[in-house]
Design a protein around this motif. Structure first.
Motif, PDB file in Angstrom:
ATOM      1  N   ARG A 159      -3.408   1.491   1.612  1.00 64.83           N
ATOM      2  CA  ARG A 159      -2.239   1.502   0.851  1.00 64.83           C
ATOM      3  C   ARG A 159      -1.817   2.439   0.065  1.00 64.83           C
ATOM      4  O   ARG A 159      -0.778   2.878  -0.412  1.00 64.83           O
TER       5      ARG A 159
ATOM      6  N   GLU B 235      -4.911  -8.816  -6.112  1.00 66.33           N
ATOM      7  CA  GLU B 235      -4.250  -9.429  -4.949  1.00 66.33           C
ATOM      8  C   GLU B 235      -4.860  -8.797  -3.903  1.00 66.33           C
ATOM      9  O   GLU B 235      -4.846  -9.734  -2.661  1.00 66.33           O
ATOM     10  N   VAL B 236      -5.258  -7.696  -3.609  1.00 61.16           N
ATOM     11  CA  VAL B 236      -5.576  -7.176  -2.335  1.00 61.16           C
ATOM     12  C   VAL B 236      -7.108  -7.649  -2.020  1.00 61.16           C
ATOM     13  O   VAL B 236      -7.279  -7.977  -1.025  1.00 61.16           O
TER      14      VAL B 236
ATOM     15  N   ARG C 182      -4.121  -6.222 -11.529  1.00 57.87           N
ATOM     16  CA  ARG C 182      -3.420  -7.111 -10.790  1.00 57.87           C
ATOM     17  C   ARG C 182      -3.477  -6.904  -9.303  1.00 57.87           C
ATOM     18  O   ARG C 182      -3.700  -7.585  -8.316  1.00 57.87           O
ATOM     19  N   SER C 183      -2.939  -5.725  -9.100  1.00 60.86           N
ATOM     20  CA  SER C 183      -3.178  -4.951  -7.651  1.00 60.86           C
ATOM     21  C   SER C 183      -4.283  -5.163  -7.092  1.00 60.86           C
ATOM     22  O   SER C 183      -4.399  -5.481  -5.552  1.00 60.86           O
TER      23      SER C 183
ATOM     24  N   LEU D 273      -7.564  -0.654   0.420  1.00 62.74           N
ATOM     25  CA  LEU D 273      -6.990   0.110  -0.532  1.00 62.74           C
ATOM     26  C   LEU D 273      -6.611   1.542  -0.425  1.00 62.74           C
ATOM     27  O   LEU D 273      -5.616   2.058  -0.730  1.00 62.74           O
TER      28      LEU D 273
ATOM     29  N   SER E 103      -1.233  -3.520 -14.222  1.00 58.92           N
ATOM     30  CA  SER E 103      -0.652  -3.459 -12.946  1.00 58.92           C
ATOM     31  C   SER E 103      -1.907  -3.151 -12.059  1.00 58.92           C
ATOM     32  O   SER E 103      -1.944  -3.535 -10.975  1.00 58.92           O
TER      33      SER E 103
END
Length: 253
Positions: free
Chosen positions: A249, A85-86, A81-82, A246, A78
């Motif tokens: 978010r 993606e950003v 991947r996060s 980041l 996770s």
């Protein structure tokens, strides 16, 4: 730096088999897996069969190779991947600005692990690859991460053996320490043929709210035509923009 698996457990032995594979492997024979792992032939044969049944290995060319099931598991990580993606839009923008090879990496032990690598048809020959790792001390992206890491990790790296990858690799702790201090002052790190001959690189850290290194971004090119200093502003801006996104978010979570 990867840790050794526990060879006293079935899981540890299975992980040892998986880690025996290298990026350049097409297929690895049973005999070669036995040699690389030091495990008994019967053990390697049995566990390799179990790994095939679970889609972590597949049979190929009279031997074995890593299977797509590992890729699927990796994409479920996770945090990475996060982050990826950003980061992708910022990496793509940086590539469009520079048309050179762009990397995203994170800190793991004494290494940088590459989460992404974007390059065109004429990208520089580099030892980096997505999912691969390199020592922190000989890459610009690694120095950017190490400079902002905890004091304990910096002491470990500076006091341990510094592998000489090329004649230009910095292996003197005092020189590396000064380079890391310079990174914290300027916000960028440089490498010139320290990880591989013919490659130059500039990198900037992606810092969190407490200035911890979340990742780092770099641009690399061939020494003959690539001038890292001309890309400092673009690399720093990409890293800062990714850090701001980041952080924003994280505050919304």
């Amino acid at each position: 730096m990867t840790g050794a698996a526990d060879l006293d457990t079935v899981l540890g032995k299975a992980v040892t088999i998986l880690r025996a594979f290298r990026a350049e492997d097409r297929a690895v024979s049973l005999a070669e897996l036995v040699r690389r792992t030091g495990l008994h032939k019967a053990t390697v044969h049995r566990l390799s069969g179990d790994l095939v049944a679970n889609r972590l290995l597949e049979r190929a060319g009279g031997g074995y190779r890593l299977s797509g099931g590992l890729f699927e598991l990796g994409m479920l990580a996770s945090l990475e991947r996060s982050l990826l993606e950003v980061a992708i839009p910022f990496l793509q923008d940086l590539y469009e600005r520079t048309h050179e090879t762009v990397h995203l990496g994170v800190l793991e032990g004494h290494d940088v692990v590459y989460l992404a690598k974007i390059g065109g048809h004429h990208q520089a020959k580099a030892p980096s690859r997505t999912g691969g790792r390199m020592p922190l001390h000989c890459t610009a992206i690694g120095k950017a991460l190490l400079a902002h890491a905890g004091a304990g990790l910096r002491r470990e790296v500076l006091s341990g053996p510094l592998e000489r990858r090329t004649p230009h690799t910095v292996v003197a702790p005092g020189i590396l320490r000064r380079q890391l201090w310079r990174v914290t002052e300027t916000g960028v790190a440089f490498e010139t043929e320290e990880s591989t001959a013919g490659l130059a690189c500039v990198a900037a850290p992606v810092l969190g709210r407490d200035d911890e290194p979340l990742a780092a971004i770099s641009v690399a090119g061939p020494v003959g035509r690539f001038r890292p200093e001309t890309h400092v502003t673009a690399v720093r801006a990409a890293a800062a923009a990714l850090a701001a996104t980041l952080t924003r978010r994280a505050l919304l979570v």
